[in-house]
Design an enzyme around this catalytic site. Structure first.
Site: not given
Ligand code: TYM
Length: 329
Positions: A109, A195, A192
């Site tokens: 991130k 969101k 994966k």
């Protein structure tokens, strides 16, 4: 057995969350005392507007209720139980920089812009440890992507118990779905379902209507080969393997029995069957969700009730931690 798990209130809930986490939460309600929460404090570590945060907390709570989380469990939002943040601060004294620096979610991130990342993003796993330790959780049902954070929670618990010579925190066990540990993107079998994927075609959102679900499965990336007669033979075909895994998890069947049924057939027949199955599972959830969203205040009231019960359960552990470190006599 005390079951604790949470979900971050950003973006849409998708089929990966449903099969990897929520479905297990619903099933575990009969097996032990369950606490499930909306991780709204965790959401603050990214860029989220106040309106978006407030809306998604209610909408995700309603989605969990629509999926079958009910009065057998305690459902609340993290920010309403200050013991999470208070224990997090105490555990910030126990966790080590080196441990957090190794977290893959932090590395992914923050990317190359570590200096510009929020401090919250770095200490995110310490709050996650506090979330489970404050209830002395024994079982934490999560997808495989959260395993590393749970291992860190165990390291923090062990160091705290050792440093302060107490036997306060039991070591929480990650409880990972065998059927759906990691549901992959519909566009890329190596990523994966998430969101944060910019492509909405990569995921089935729990709010998608029937046509959208069917269209997303139709457009899902696959290969030209027919399905083999053994699940193991899909090892090198990640997109195909993912679709069979989704089919098996949705229908509570063994992937081998699914592959046996469709052996020799192409995706032209498998994809519509998968879409029908997903629609049959998700459309009742969506109908209940829409009903619940008709009265957002009632959902908020449910969360407030859950927060009061959770606060009572958290208080003795927080007090014991405060005593252990000398903040209370
Ligand atoms: P979050 O919000 O990203 O995801 C919620 C749950 O869904 C699982 N999951 C998946 N499972 C299978 N396949 C996928 N593609 C997939 N994507 C998501 C996640 O593993 C998770 O179980 N940090 C956590 C939230 C959290 C938490 C906690 C979890 C905060 N505190 C304490 C457990 C205990 C997160 O961001 O999950």
């Amino acid at each position: 057995m005390r079951v604790v798990s949470g979900i971050q209130t950003t973006g849409n809930l998708h089929l990966g969350n449903y099969l990897g986490a929520i479905k297990q939460w619903v099933a575990m309600q009969d097996q032990g005392e369950c606490l499930f929460f909306l991780a709204d404090l965790h959401a603050l570590t990214g860029n989220i507007s106040p309106q978006e945060l407030a809306n998604s907390t209610i909408e995700m709570a309603a989605t969990l209720m629509a999926s079958g989380v009910d009065d057998r469990a305690i459902l609340f939002n993290q920010a309403r139980v200050p013991a999470h943040a208070e224990l997090c601060w105490i555990l910030n004294g126990t966790a080590r920089m080196g441990w957090l620096n190794r977290m893959t979610q932090w590395k992914d991130k923050a990317g190359k812009n570590r200096e510009g990342a929020s401090v919250g993003l770095f200490t995110y796993p310490v709050l996650q440890a506090a979330d489970v330790l404050v209830y002395k959780a024994t079982h934490v049902p999560v997808g495989e992507d959260q395993k590393q954070h749970l291992e860190l929670a165990r390291d923090i618990a062990t160091k705290f118990n050792t440093d302060y010579e107490v036997d306060l925190f039991p070591l929480p066990e990650p409880f990972i779905s065998k059927a759906a540990p990691r549901i992959m993107s519909l566009r890329d079998g190596s990523a994966k379902m998430s969101k944060s994927d910019p492509s909405d075609l990569s995921r089935i959102n729990l709010s998608d209507d029937d046509d959208t679900i069917a269209q997303k499965f139709r457009k899902a990336k696959t290969d030209p080969e027919p399905l083999p007669d053994s699940f193991d033979a899909l090892a090198e075909r990640p997109e195909a393997k993912n679709l069979v895994t989704i089919f098996a998890a949705l229908s509570d069947r063994d992937p081998q029995s699914v592959i046996a049924e469709f052996a020799g057939q192409g995706f032209g027949s498998f994809k519509p069957a998968l879409a029908d199955l997903a629609i049959a599972t998700l459309s009742p959830v969506r109908a209940r969700l829409n009903q619940l969203l008709g009265d957002r205040e009632a959902v908020g009231a449910q969360l407030a009730k859950g927060a009061a019960r959770a606060s009572e359960l958290a208080a003795p552990t927080l007090l014991a931690a405060q005593k252990a470190v000398g903040l209370q006599v």
